[in-house]
Design a protein around this motif. Structure first.
Motif, PDB file in Angstrom:
ATOM      1  N   PHE A 164       0.851  -1.194   0.000  1.00 58.76           N
ATOM      2  CA  PHE A 164       0.000   0.000   0.000  1.00 58.76           C
ATOM      3  C   PHE A 164       0.885   1.241   0.000  1.00 58.76           C
ATOM      4  O   PHE A 164       2.023   1.203   0.483  1.00 58.76           O
ATOM      5  N   GLN A 165       0.359   2.349  -0.521  1.00 62.33           N
ATOM      6  CA  GLN A 165       1.071   3.622  -0.509  1.00 62.33           C
ATOM      7  C   GLN A 165       0.444   4.542   0.535  1.00 62.33           C
ATOM      8  O   GLN A 165      -0.779   4.651   0.613  1.00 62.33           O
ATOM      9  N   THR A 166       1.266   5.180   1.311  1.00 57.92           N
ATOM     10  CA  THR A 166       0.796   6.103   2.340  1.00 57.92           C
ATOM     11  C   THR A 166       1.061   7.546   1.902  1.00 57.92           C
ATOM     12  O   THR A 166       1.890   7.791   1.022  1.00 57.92           O
ATOM     13  N   LEU A 194       6.657  16.569   5.144  1.00 62.61           N
ATOM     14  CA  LEU A 194       6.971  15.343   4.424  1.00 62.61           C
ATOM     15  C   LEU A 194       7.291  14.269   5.469  1.00 62.61           C
ATOM     16  O   LEU A 194       7.948  14.558   6.466  1.00 62.61           O
ATOM     17  N   PRO A 195       6.824  13.043   5.290  1.00 62.86           N
ATOM     18  CA  PRO A 195       6.955  12.035   6.348  1.00 62.86           C
ATOM     19  C   PRO A 195       8.396  11.612   6.599  1.00 62.86           C
ATOM     20  O   PRO A 195       9.121  11.261   5.670  1.00 62.86           O
ATOM     21  N   GLN A 196       8.814  11.653   7.870  1.00 62.40           N
ATOM     22  CA  GLN A 196      10.108  11.082   8.239  1.00 62.40           C
ATOM     23  C   GLN A 196      10.094   9.571   8.033  1.00 62.40           C
ATOM     24  O   GLN A 196      11.117   8.958   7.757  1.00 62.40           O
ATOM     25  N   ALA A 197       8.919   8.989   8.158  1.00 63.75           N
ATOM     26  CA  ALA A 197       8.651   7.566   7.901  1.00 63.75           C
ATOM     27  C   ALA A 197       7.133   7.420   7.934  1.00 63.75           C
ATOM     28  O   ALA A 197       6.453   8.240   8.540  1.00 63.75           O
ATOM     29  N   PRO A 198       6.597   6.375   7.305  1.00 62.35           N
ATOM     30  CA  PRO A 198       5.135   6.194   7.341  1.00 62.35           C
ATOM     31  C   PRO A 198       4.655   5.573   8.655  1.00 62.35           C
ATOM     32  O   PRO A 198       3.712   4.785   8.673  1.00 62.35           O
ATOM     33  N   GLN A 199       5.319   5.914   9.767  1.00 62.00           N
ATOM     34  CA  GLN A 199       5.100   5.227  11.039  1.00 62.00           C
ATOM     35  C   GLN A 199       3.634   5.181  11.456  1.00 62.00           C
ATOM     36  O   GLN A 199       3.064   4.119  11.676  1.00 62.00           O
ATOM     37  N   GLN A 200       3.014   6.354  11.567  1.00 65.64           N
ATOM     38  CA  GLN A 200       1.639   6.371  12.057  1.00 65.64           C
ATOM     39  C   GLN A 200       0.679   5.757  11.041  1.00 65.64           C
ATOM     40  O   GLN A 200      -0.247   5.036  11.416  1.00 65.64           O
ATOM     41  N   PHE A 201       0.918   6.010   9.780  1.00 60.68           N
ATOM     42  CA  PHE A 201       0.006   5.482   8.755  1.00 60.68           C
ATOM     43  C   PHE A 201       0.042   3.955   8.703  1.00 60.68           C
ATOM     44  O   PHE A 201      -0.978   3.299   8.535  1.00 60.68           O
ATOM     45  N   TYR A 213       1.353  -5.556   5.842  1.00 59.08           N
ATOM     46  CA  TYR A 213       1.579  -4.433   4.914  1.00 59.08           C
ATOM     47  C   TYR A 213       3.065  -4.282   4.637  1.00 59.08           C
ATOM     48  O   TYR A 213       3.909  -4.516   5.503  1.00 59.08           O
ATOM     49  N   PHE A 214       3.375  -3.865   3.400  1.00 58.11           N
ATOM     50  CA  PHE A 214       4.736  -3.402   3.114  1.00 58.11           C
ATOM     51  C   PHE A 214       4.672  -2.293   2.077  1.00 58.11           C
ATOM     52  O   PHE A 214       3.674  -2.111   1.376  1.00 58.11           O
ATOM     53  N   GLN A 215       5.760  -1.554   2.010  1.00 62.53           N
ATOM     54  CA  GLN A 215       5.868  -0.459   1.041  1.00 62.53           C
ATOM     55  C   GLN A 215       7.343  -0.144   0.841  1.00 62.53           C
ATOM     56  O   GLN A 215       8.124  -0.185   1.787  1.00 62.53           O
ATOM     57  N   ILE A 216       7.734   0.119  -0.402  1.00 64.40           N
ATOM     58  CA  ILE A 216       9.051   0.696  -0.669  1.00 64.40           C
ATOM     59  C   ILE A 216       8.866   2.200  -0.469  1.00 64.40           C
ATOM     60  O   ILE A 216       8.465   2.932  -1.379  1.00 64.40           O
ATOM     61  N   ALA A 217       9.135   2.650   0.742  1.00 62.38           N
ATOM     62  CA  ALA A 217       8.644   3.963   1.185  1.00 62.38           C
ATOM     63  C   ALA A 217       9.727   5.040   1.111  1.00 62.38           C
ATOM     64  O   ALA A 217      10.825   4.859   1.641  1.00 62.38           O
ATOM     65  N   PRO A 218       9.401   6.184   0.485  1.00 61.63           N
ATOM     66  CA  PRO A 218      10.296   7.339   0.560  1.00 61.63           C
ATOM     67  C   PRO A 218      10.150   8.014   1.920  1.00 61.63           C
ATOM     68  O   PRO A 218       9.042   8.165   2.432  1.00 61.63           O
ATOM     69  N   CYS A 219      11.266   8.387   2.513  1.00 63.66           N
ATOM     70  CA  CYS A 219      11.269   9.055   3.823  1.00 63.66           C
ATOM     71  C   CYS A 219      12.087  10.335   3.713  1.00 63.66           C
ATOM     72  O   CYS A 219      13.073  10.390   2.980  1.00 63.66           O
ATOM     73  N   PHE A 220      11.670  11.346   4.458  1.00 63.74           N
ATOM     74  CA  PHE A 220      12.285  12.669   4.329  1.00 63.74           C
ATOM     75  C   PHE A 220      12.693  13.184   5.711  1.00 63.74           C
ATOM     76  O   PHE A 220      11.852  13.333   6.599  1.00 63.74           O
ATOM     77  N   ARG A 221      13.980  13.434   5.876  1.00 64.25           N
ATOM     78  CA  ARG A 221      14.475  13.952   7.149  1.00 64.25           C
ATOM     79  C   ARG A 221      15.526  15.019   6.885  1.00 64.25           C
ATOM     80  O   ARG A 221      16.432  14.821   6.079  1.00 64.25           O
ATOM     81  N   ASP A 222      15.372  16.123   7.579  1.00 61.70           N
ATOM     82  CA  ASP A 222      16.312  17.236   7.420  1.00 61.70           C
ATOM     83  C   ASP A 222      17.509  16.985   8.337  1.00 61.70           C
ATOM     84  O   ASP A 222      17.656  17.603   9.381  1.00 61.70           O
TER      85      ASP A 222
END
Length: 593
Positions: A164-166, A194-201, A213-222
């Motif tokens: 699934f995509q979050t 932008l999500p640091q990770a799809p943790q809550q979703f 569930y799994f996802q090849i998830a993009p994560c964004f952290r400054d």
């Protein structure tokens, strides 16, 4: 028929002798032999050698055409003589006798070579990344990355997971790093993150009744860049499972990781059933919660020994009495190492900011134990016996000591363990050594603010009987939190989640969040958990780091298609960039000068 090619540049061999062929690609190399001109034509798939004689009307044109120009070549495939076969090429049995040649796209003067994989300045490589990606090693790394992701997707589906995509635009939440914020045009003064990770979703997906569930998830952290961390964005294999314990997550992830590393590497996996090391033991034995288990060296706690009367090491004794710890690193069978080896380690430790490393080597003469080295004479024979027992040492072994604040000693001993292991060639570079780090503390003290904060993931389930948790001593509470480490690199963090709202309020309160704070910052999560949430847990292995290990690269940039530089700048696309006043006005923003 395709007008640009009948074959790719890796397909032709001796069986194609005499065939009319068309190839298209980039001019990789040229070799002018006077009456003959050889050119290596390269496409995504490989290289084919082409040859043209000087009586061909295209000879002069090819001679003047620059490398990396895109061309179309037609001619006859011709079998090479035995002595001219190139065994380094899949197409090395044949060459193309060029009859026609057409330039499809000219190439300007190159800012960097493409035919070589030699190191080049980072700013040039990143500014011209499209050229950098043509180079063989990097090109193969990106293909490897694609193949790894495809393999993982296939395996995850075989294991019963759904992809699934979050959302990418979501709410800001305190998850350990700085958010990238996106201003909302339709809601002036408010921001997405932008999500640091799809943790809550991904937890909400479990609450919604999906099981795996799994996802090849993009994560964004400054965050600042490191060799094993890209600034700005990265990708992870995001996993969540319902009705599971920690062991169930371990079983799935170990099976997946072992399959991936066996598929894409010939290196040996040290243990396919990954050993589990507690967080406390990892810091004690390795000085780090990211231990490289290829290195056999172990760190030992020798603090109590320095309180004994038969140890005359007064500097350490005073420090220990004031609360310092002493850790020892045993190096087996180093009695024959020259003094310069030991002094070099001591000097290196001082260069790292430590006060140095004391050392001794255990000897035996006429059945009497002694120790040589700068501090050897400060230990009686009985003290040496006790030291050998504490460090599981034998005659001929050497021991390095560090004394001071616990965290500082752990840091320098971790670095020393790695350096000595490499200096002594103890690390098998042809091995992957995985482990689980488990039993993380739920809370820790922030060294700057001295306040209690979450040590890992704030949504984790504490260990033990929930009704008997000692909230008055929160630093003693351990959590079902875990990391996967490979060769000293953290691949992943995960946890069994806290699915009980009342417990979440109590734990967040310890970290300084009121009930109102939790309701405001985690409204989606806390609301969902009060409508019947299954026990669940998950993990998120970093894809970039997995591919970096498989490609045997030291920097994550070498397995990333379009990375930023150390200052989080995209030199190729000139990002981040300034925006117009009209754009700022639309977003109700004004820049401070």
């Amino acid at each position: 028929m395709n007008i640009y090619r009948t074959h790719n540049c890796y397909q032709l061999n001796a069986k194609n002798d005499g065939e009319e062929v068309i190839l298209s690609g980039w001019i990789h190399k040229k070799r002018d032999h006077g009456n003959l001109l050889f050119l290596d034509l390269r496409d995504h798939y490989g290289i084919t050698q082409c040859v043209i004689q000087n009586d061909n009307p295209n000879f002069n044109l090819i001679e003047k055409t620059s490398l990396e120009t895109v061309v179309r070549v037609s001619g006859v495939a011709s079998k090479r003589s035995v002595e001219t076969i190139n065994k380094d090429l899949l197409t090395g049995e044949i060459e193309i006798k060029v009859s026609n040649f057409e330039i499809l796209s000219y190439c300007k003067e190159l800012p960097m070579p493409v035919f070589s994989d030699q190191d080049y300045a980072e700013d040039i490589r990143l500014k011209y990344r499209f050229l950098d990606l043509r180079r063989k090693k990097l090109h193969q790394n990106i293909i490897l990355r694609s193949n790894v992701i495809s393999f993982i997707r296939k395996k995850m589906k075989e294991l019963g997971f759904l992809e699934f995509q979050t959302p990418i635009l979501t709410a800001s939440s305190p998850e350990g790093a700085r958010d990238f914020l996106v201003p909302s045009r339709l809601n002036p003064g408010k921001f997405y993150a932008l999500p640091q990770a799809p943790q809550q979703f991904k937890q909400l997906i479990m609450v919604a009744g999906f099981d795996r569930y799994f996802q090849i998830a993009p994560c964004f952290r400054d965050e600042d860049a490191r060799a094993d961390r890209s600034p700005g964005e990265f990708y992870q294999l995001d996993i969540e499972m319902s009705f599971v314990e920690q062991k169930d997550v371990f079983q799935v992830v170990q099976q997946l990781i072992v399959d991936v590393f066996k598929e894409f590497s010939t290196k040996k996996i040290l243990q396919e059933n990954f050993p589990q090391i507690t967080y406390e033991d990892a810091l004690l034995k390795y000085g780090s919660d990211k231990p490289d288990l290829r290195n056999p060296l172990i760190i030992f706690d020798t603090t109590k020994l320095f309180l004994e009367d038969d140890v005359k090491f007064e500097i350490f004794k005073k420090l220990v009495k004031s609360g310092s710890v002493v850790r020892a690193l045993k190096t087996p069978k180093t009695f024959d190492k020259p003094r310069s080896f030991f002094d070099g380690i001591d000097k290196w430790a001082k260069e790292q900011g430590a006060s140095g490393l004391a050392y001794l080597t255990i000897e035996k003469e006429n059945n009497a134990l002694s120790a040589k080295g700068p501090v050897g004479k400060l230990f009686s024979e009985n003290a040496i016996k006790n030291l050998m027992k504490l460090c599981e040492a034998e005659v001929g072994d050497s021991i390095f000591f560090a004394c001071g604040n616990k965290s500082e000693v752990e840091k320098i001993m971790s670095l020393a363990r790695d350096k000595v292991g490499r200096d002594l060639n103890l690390i098998d570079e042809n091995t992957f050594a995985f482990c689980w780090i488990v039993d993380y503390p739920m809370f820790e003290i922030d060294p700057t603010t001295k306040k209690i904060e979450f040590s890992h993931n704030p949504f984790s389930m504490p260990q033990g009987d929930i009704s008997k948790l000692d909230f008055d001593n929160p630093l003693d509470i351990k959590a079902y939190q875990y990391d996967i480490v490979c060769n000293g690199i953290e691949l992943s963090s995960g946890a069994i989640r806290n699915h009980i709202p009342e417990l979440m309020y109590k734990l967040f309160n310890i970290a300084g969040y009121s009930k109102e704070d939790v309701d405001k910052k985690f409204i989606g999560m806390i609301n969902a958990l009060s409508y019947g949430a299954p026990p669940h847990g998950g993990i998120a292995p970093g894809l970039d780091r997995i591919v970096m290990l498989l490609a045997d690269e030291k920097n994550i940039r070498e397995v990333t298609m379009f990375p930023m530089n150390q200052s989080a700048q995209d030199l190729m696309m000139n990002a981040p960039s300034e925006v117009s006043d009209n754009q700022l006005k639309e977003l109700n923003l004004k820049l401070l000068k």
